[in-house]
Design a protein around this motif. Structure first.
Motif, PDB file in Angstrom:
ATOM      1  N   THR A  58       0.801  -1.229   0.000  1.00  0.00           N
ATOM      2  CA  THR A  58       0.000   0.000   0.000  1.00  0.00           C
ATOM      3  C   THR A  58       0.831   1.276   0.000  1.00  0.00           C
ATOM      4  O   THR A  58       0.282   2.365  -0.106  1.00  0.00           O
ATOM      5  N   GLY A  59       2.135   1.157   0.126  1.00  0.00           N
ATOM      6  CA  GLY A  59       2.990   2.347   0.137  1.00  0.00           C
ATOM      7  C   GLY A  59       4.081   2.244  -0.910  1.00  0.00           C
ATOM      8  O   GLY A  59       4.289   1.200  -1.512  1.00  0.00           O
ATOM      9  N   ASN A  60       4.781   3.335  -1.109  1.00  0.00           N
ATOM     10  CA  ASN A  60       5.898   3.351  -2.057  1.00  0.00           C
ATOM     11  C   ASN A  60       7.224   3.210  -1.304  1.00  0.00           C
ATOM     12  O   ASN A  60       7.340   3.593  -0.143  1.00  0.00           O
ATOM     13  N   ASN A  61       8.205   2.645  -1.992  1.00  0.00           N
ATOM     14  CA  ASN A  61       9.541   2.432  -1.435  1.00  0.00           C
ATOM     15  C   ASN A  61       9.503   1.609  -0.141  1.00  0.00           C
ATOM     16  O   ASN A  61      10.202   1.905   0.822  1.00  0.00           O
ATOM     17  N   VAL A  62       8.657   0.566  -0.139  1.00  0.00           N
ATOM     18  CA  VAL A  62       8.525  -0.323   1.017  1.00  0.00           C
ATOM     19  C   VAL A  62       9.604  -1.408   0.917  1.00  0.00           C
ATOM     20  O   VAL A  62       9.722  -2.081  -0.107  1.00  0.00           O
ATOM     21  N   TRP A  63      10.364  -1.564   1.982  1.00  0.00           N
ATOM     22  CA  TRP A  63      11.418  -2.564   2.007  1.00  0.00           C
ATOM     23  C   TRP A  63      10.841  -3.959   2.213  1.00  0.00           C
ATOM     24  O   TRP A  63       9.917  -4.148   2.983  1.00  0.00           O
ATOM     25  N   TYR A  64      11.375  -4.929   1.504  1.00  0.00           N
ATOM     26  CA  TYR A  64      11.093  -6.327   1.805  1.00  0.00           C
ATOM     27  C   TYR A  64      12.394  -6.940   2.320  1.00  0.00           C
ATOM     28  O   TYR A  64      13.487  -6.510   1.970  1.00  0.00           O
ATOM     29  N   HIS A  65      12.248  -7.920   3.224  1.00  0.00           N
ATOM     30  CA  HIS A  65      13.371  -8.427   4.006  1.00  0.00           C
ATOM     31  C   HIS A  65      13.521  -9.938   3.879  1.00  0.00           C
ATOM     32  O   HIS A  65      12.594 -10.631   3.480  1.00  0.00           O
ATOM     33  N   ASN A  66      14.696 -10.437   4.313  1.00  0.00           N
ATOM     34  CA  ASN A  66      14.936 -11.883   4.309  1.00  0.00           C
ATOM     35  C   ASN A  66      14.544 -12.517   5.641  1.00  0.00           C
ATOM     36  O   ASN A  66      14.653 -13.727   5.802  1.00  0.00           O
ATOM     37  N   ALA A  67      14.097 -11.709   6.603  1.00  0.00           N
ATOM     38  CA  ALA A  67      13.671 -12.190   7.926  1.00  0.00           C
ATOM     39  C   ALA A  67      12.652 -11.190   8.474  1.00  0.00           C
ATOM     40  O   ALA A  67      12.605 -10.047   8.030  1.00  0.00           O
ATOM     41  N   PRO A  68      11.847 -11.599   9.449  1.00  0.00           N
ATOM     42  CA  PRO A  68      10.861 -10.685  10.026  1.00  0.00           C
ATOM     43  C   PRO A  68      11.521  -9.679  10.966  1.00  0.00           C
ATOM     44  O   PRO A  68      11.413  -9.748  12.188  1.00  0.00           O
ATOM     45  N   SER A  69      12.252  -8.744  10.381  1.00  0.00           N
ATOM     46  CA  SER A  69      13.020  -7.771  11.154  1.00  0.00           C
ATOM     47  C   SER A  69      13.180  -6.492  10.343  1.00  0.00           C
ATOM     48  O   SER A  69      13.328  -6.538   9.110  1.00  0.00           O
ATOM     49  N   SER A  70      13.169  -5.345  11.031  1.00  0.00           N
ATOM     50  CA  SER A  70      13.374  -4.076  10.333  1.00  0.00           C
ATOM     51  C   SER A  70      14.846  -3.691  10.276  1.00  0.00           C
ATOM     52  O   SER A  70      15.197  -2.601   9.830  1.00  0.00           O
ATOM     53  N   SER A  71      15.704  -4.592  10.702  1.00  0.00           N
ATOM     54  CA  SER A  71      17.143  -4.342  10.678  1.00  0.00           C
ATOM     55  C   SER A  71      17.606  -4.060   9.253  1.00  0.00           C
ATOM     56  O   SER A  71      17.240  -4.780   8.311  1.00  0.00           O
ATOM     57  N   PRO A  72      18.411  -3.006   9.062  1.00  0.00           N
ATOM     58  CA  PRO A  72      18.919  -2.706   7.711  1.00  0.00           C
ATOM     59  C   PRO A  72      19.663  -3.878   7.068  1.00  0.00           C
ATOM     60  O   PRO A  72      19.653  -4.040   5.856  1.00  0.00           O
ATOM     61  N   GLY A  73      20.261  -4.730   7.889  1.00  0.00           N
ATOM     62  CA  GLY A  73      20.984  -5.888   7.358  1.00  0.00           C
ATOM     63  C   GLY A  73      20.081  -6.944   6.739  1.00  0.00           C
ATOM     64  O   GLY A  73      20.544  -7.789   5.973  1.00  0.00           O
ATOM     65  N   SER A  74      18.777  -6.899   7.052  1.00  0.00           N
ATOM     66  CA  SER A  74      17.851  -7.895   6.502  1.00  0.00           C
ATOM     67  C   SER A  74      17.155  -7.411   5.225  1.00  0.00           C
ATOM     68  O   SER A  74      16.409  -8.150   4.606  1.00  0.00           O
ATOM     69  N   ARG A  75      17.414  -6.172   4.835  1.00  0.00           N
ATOM     70  CA  ARG A  75      16.749  -5.605   3.651  1.00  0.00           C
ATOM     71  C   ARG A  75      17.260  -6.241   2.357  1.00  0.00           C
ATOM     72  O   ARG A  75      18.462  -6.390   2.148  1.00  0.00           O
ATOM     73  N   LEU A  76      16.298  -6.585   1.492  1.00  0.00           N
ATOM     74  CA  LEU A  76      16.653  -7.166   0.186  1.00  0.00           C
ATOM     75  C   LEU A  76      16.360  -6.210  -0.962  1.00  0.00           C
ATOM     76  O   LEU A  76      17.024  -6.235  -1.988  1.00  0.00           O
ATOM     77  N   GLY A  77      15.319  -5.412  -0.827  1.00  0.00           N
ATOM     78  CA  GLY A  77      14.936  -4.496  -1.901  1.00  0.00           C
ATOM     79  C   GLY A  77      13.675  -3.746  -1.541  1.00  0.00           C
ATOM     80  O   GLY A  77      13.178  -3.856  -0.415  1.00  0.00           O
ATOM     81  N   GLN A  78      13.164  -2.959  -2.501  1.00  0.00           N
ATOM     82  CA  GLN A  78      11.974  -2.156  -2.266  1.00  0.00           C
ATOM     83  C   GLN A  78      10.913  -2.422  -3.318  1.00  0.00           C
ATOM     84  O   GLN A  78      11.228  -2.777  -4.458  1.00  0.00           O
ATOM     85  N   VAL A  79       9.658  -2.218  -2.923  1.00  0.00           N
ATOM     86  CA  VAL A  79       8.517  -2.334  -3.834  1.00  0.00           C
ATOM     87  C   VAL A  79       7.621  -1.113  -3.646  1.00  0.00           C
ATOM     88  O   VAL A  79       7.767  -0.366  -2.680  1.00  0.00           O
TER      89      VAL A  79
END
Length: 117
Positions: A58-79
Motif C-alpha cells: 500500500t505504500g511506495n519504497n517499502v522494504w522487503y526483508h529476508n527475515a521478520p526484522s526491520s534491521s537494515p541488514g535484513s533488507r533485500l529491496g523495495q517495492v
C-alpha cells in the motif's frame, strides 16, 4: 470438394441440429430455463463477491526483508504501491510471502499491506 474433416464437421452439425429439433418444445423450454437460472446464479455470485481483490503493498519504497526484522541488514529491496503479494506465513506484524513477478519467501511489515482490486 469437401475434405473428410469438413464432411465430419457438417455431419456432427446436422446431427446436433436434428437432435435439437427432436427435443420438442417442452424439453427445449426446460433446458433454456435451466440455462437462464444458471446464468442468474453466476451473476448473483459474482455480484456478492464484488471485484476480484488481492493482498498488495500500500505504500511506495517499502522494504522487503529476508527475515521478520526491520534491521537494515535484513533488507533485500523495495517495492511500490499496488505490488501483489501472496502471504504464506506470519510472525507478529510481519508477513512472509511471494511478490508477484519478483522474489519469493520475503518478509514485509503488515503496516504496508492491504487489499487491492
Amino acid at each position: 470438394m469437401f475434405s473428410s474433416v469438413k464432411r465430419a464437421a457438417i455431419g456432427v452439425s446436422l446431427a446436433l441440429a436434428v437432435g435439437g429439433l427432436a427435443l420438442g418444445g417442452t424439453s427445449a423450454q426446460a433446458a433454456g430455463q435451466d440455462a437462464a437460472s444458471h446464468r442468474q446464479q453466476a451473476a448473483a455470485g459474482a455480484a456478492s463477491l464484488g471485484a476480484l481483490s488481492y493482498t498488495c503493498v500500500t505504500g511506495n519504497n517499502v522494504w522487503y526483508h529476508n527475515a521478520p526484522s526491520s534491521s537494515p541488514g535484513s533488507r533485500l529491496g523495495q517495492v511500490n504501491a499496488g505490488q501483489g503479494f501472496n502471504i504464506t506465513d506470519s510472525s507478529g506484524v510481519w508477513r512472509k510471502g511471494n511478490l508477484w513477478g519478483g522474489p519469493s519467501g520475503v518478509w514485509i511489515s503488515s503496516t504496508y499491506l492491504g487489499i487491492c482490486n
